[in-house]
Design an enzyme around this catalytic site. Sequence first.
Site, PDB file in Angstrom:
ATOM      1  N   ASP A   7       7.105   9.642   8.900  1.00 61.44           N
ATOM      2  CA  ASP A   7       8.154   8.830   9.580  1.00 61.44           C
ATOM      3  C   ASP A   7       8.360   9.866  10.997  1.00 61.44           C
ATOM      4  O   ASP A   7       8.864  10.739  11.121  1.00 61.44           O
ATOM      5  CB  ASP A   7       9.502   9.004   8.969  1.00 61.44           C
ATOM      6  CG  ASP A   7      10.471   8.126   9.856  1.00 61.44           C
ATOM      7  OD1 ASP A   7      10.199   7.150  10.528  1.00 61.44           O
ATOM      8  OD2 ASP A   7      11.676   8.545   9.710  1.00 61.44           O
ATOM      9  N   GLU A  68       4.478   5.438  10.133  1.00 59.55           N
ATOM     10  CA  GLU A  68       5.468   4.024  10.731  1.00 59.55           C
ATOM     11  C   GLU A  68       4.889   3.647  12.067  1.00 59.55           C
ATOM     12  O   GLU A  68       4.597   4.341  12.897  1.00 59.55           O
ATOM     13  CB  GLU A  68       6.810   4.479  10.758  1.00 59.55           C
ATOM     14  CG  GLU A  68       7.683   3.505  11.150  1.00 59.55           C
ATOM     15  CD  GLU A  68       8.956   3.625  11.063  1.00 59.55           C
ATOM     16  OE1 GLU A  68       9.785   3.553  10.180  1.00 59.55           O
ATOM     17  OE2 GLU A  68       9.638   4.261  12.407  1.00 59.55           O
ATOM     18  N   ASP A 141      14.932  10.709   7.169  1.00 57.26           N
ATOM     19  CA  ASP A 141      13.519  10.833   7.745  1.00 57.26           C
ATOM     20  C   ASP A 141      12.589  11.082   6.589  1.00 57.26           C
ATOM     21  O   ASP A 141      11.614  10.524   6.557  1.00 57.26           O
ATOM     22  CB  ASP A 141      13.255  11.715   8.943  1.00 57.26           C
ATOM     23  CG  ASP A 141      14.463  11.399   9.994  1.00 57.26           C
ATOM     24  OD1 ASP A 141      14.397  10.682  11.020  1.00 57.26           O
ATOM     25  OD2 ASP A 141      15.552  12.286   9.816  1.00 57.26           O
TER      26      ASP A 141
END
Length: 178
Positions: A7, A68, A141
């Site tokens: 992330d 991501e 996160d």
Amino acid sequence: MRVLGVDPGLTRCGVGVVEGVAGRPLTMLGVGVVRTPADAELGHRLVAVEQGIEEWLDTHRPEVVAVERVFSQHNVSTVMGTAQASAVAMLCAARRGIPVALHTPSEVKAAVTGSGRADKAQVGAMVTRLLRLAEPPKPADAADALALAICHIWRAPAQNRLQQAVALHASGSKGRTR
């Protein structure tokens, strides 16, 4: 399949490793955050993210890195930092010949919770449940990185079949004229 989920972020870059196959219980092998000081020079922050990702790659030896996909936000400086951290993760994987998969936030949320509009708490709760953890990983996160890895494990078989079908269709239609 062993997947390192990333992330991306400059201040907090979530990382998580999940192992398993679609349709079977998954196992978390590690979760954490690569942190950089907000007041540090950009180049030094990117090097710190690289060193952190390299450490995770060395320790866990993933077969795939799921990152991501950066999407446009209103805050340009935030999206730039996210994109830069994302590029570092992709570079680290590519340097080692590890395939990289990109998943949008809504794809990840839909895969893990059933809704592409789920909030961080819902994602954290489902990650906790799916990986049979005692509590949600913190910060968010870290949970998001695990969600990326889970999403990839679950989506990869269908994506591979789709790519094979497209390739088969393309090779079968090359000799035809219209």
